[in-house]
Design an enzyme around this catalytic site. Structure first.
Site, PDB file in Angstrom:
ATOM      1  N   VAL A  65      17.064 -24.045   5.271  1.00 44.82           N
ATOM      2  CA  VAL A  65      17.997 -23.052   5.126  1.00 44.82           C
ATOM      3  C   VAL A  65      19.323 -23.161   6.404  1.00 44.82           C
ATOM      4  CG1 VAL A  65      19.224 -20.822   4.353  1.00 44.82           C
ATOM      5  CG2 VAL A  65      16.939 -21.899   3.402  1.00 44.82           C
TER       6      VAL A  65
ATOM      7  N   LYS B 153       0.998  -1.231  -0.028  1.00 42.85           N
ATOM      8  CA  LYS B 153      -0.095   0.110   0.125  1.00 42.85           C
ATOM      9  C   LYS B 153       0.946   1.239   0.095  1.00 42.85           C
ATOM     10  CE  LYS B 153      -3.523   2.516   2.518  1.00 42.85           C
ATOM     11  NZ  LYS B 153      -4.465   2.413   3.787  1.00 42.85           N
TER      12      LYS B 153
ATOM     13  N   SER C 225       8.200 -16.114   1.542  1.00 40.81           N
ATOM     14  CA  SER C 225       7.198 -17.123   1.935  1.00 40.81           C
ATOM     15  C   SER C 225       7.955 -18.390   2.805  1.00 40.81           C
ATOM     16  CB  SER C 225       6.267 -17.557   0.986  1.00 40.81           C
ATOM     17  OG  SER C 225       5.410 -18.519   1.559  1.00 40.81           O
TER      18      SER C 225
ATOM     19  N   THR D 294      20.681 -21.340   8.732  1.00 41.17           N
ATOM     20  CA  THR D 294      20.823 -20.090   9.354  1.00 41.17           C
ATOM     21  C   THR D 294      20.794 -20.142  10.683  1.00 41.17           C
ATOM     22  OG1 THR D 294      18.341 -20.060   9.757  1.00 41.17           O
ATOM     23  CG2 THR D 294      19.223 -19.100   7.388  1.00 41.17           C
TER      24      THR D 294
END
Length: 130
Positions: free
Chosen positions: A68, A9, A23, A70
């Site tokens: 992943v 927006k 996502s 991390t």
């Protein structure tokens, strides 16, 4: 889900620029107890499809990572991190879990390609397939 909506927006993206959301594989391979995470991740795909139409020529895409390596894994698995990663990697078609650089390359790819919009790019080593 509010964050991406507010970003879309209020962001002042130049025509031809892009919004790229993150996502996750939970939208496609939900885990027990993960209904909310799955729903939010899945909703991002639908939001990107709609925003690609509404905001064009601004491009809107989603990158959907799988597992992943991390720092969060230090908390999730603790000292068993290496063993956990090996077990997860054995389940994936590519034979390893992701690296942050894998996700970064995907993000840059959709941001740089002026002909990609309304797309979910799965960077999950095939996780959603198995």
């Amino acid at each position: 889900m509010i964050g991406p909506l507010l970003l879309a927006k209020h962001a002042q993206v130049v025509p031809g620029g892009s919004l790229t959301f993150t996502s996750g594989v939970a939208a496609y391979r939900p885990a027990p107890g993960g209904a909310v995470v799955a729903a939010v991740n899945g909703a991002l795909a639908s939001l990107a499809y709609a925003l690609a139409i509404e905001l064009g020529p601004v491009r809107v895409n989603v990158v959907s990572p799988g597992w992943v390596d991390t720092p969060i894994w230090d908390t999730i698995a603790g000292p068993a991190k290496t063993e956990c990663h090996q077990q997860l990697a054995a389940r994936l078609p590519v034979g390893r879990i992701g690296r942050p650089s894998d996700i970064a390359q995907a993000m840059l790819g959709v941001m740089r390609n002026p002909f990609i919009t309304g797309t979910v790019l799965h960077v999950d080593g095939g996780h959603r397939l198995v």
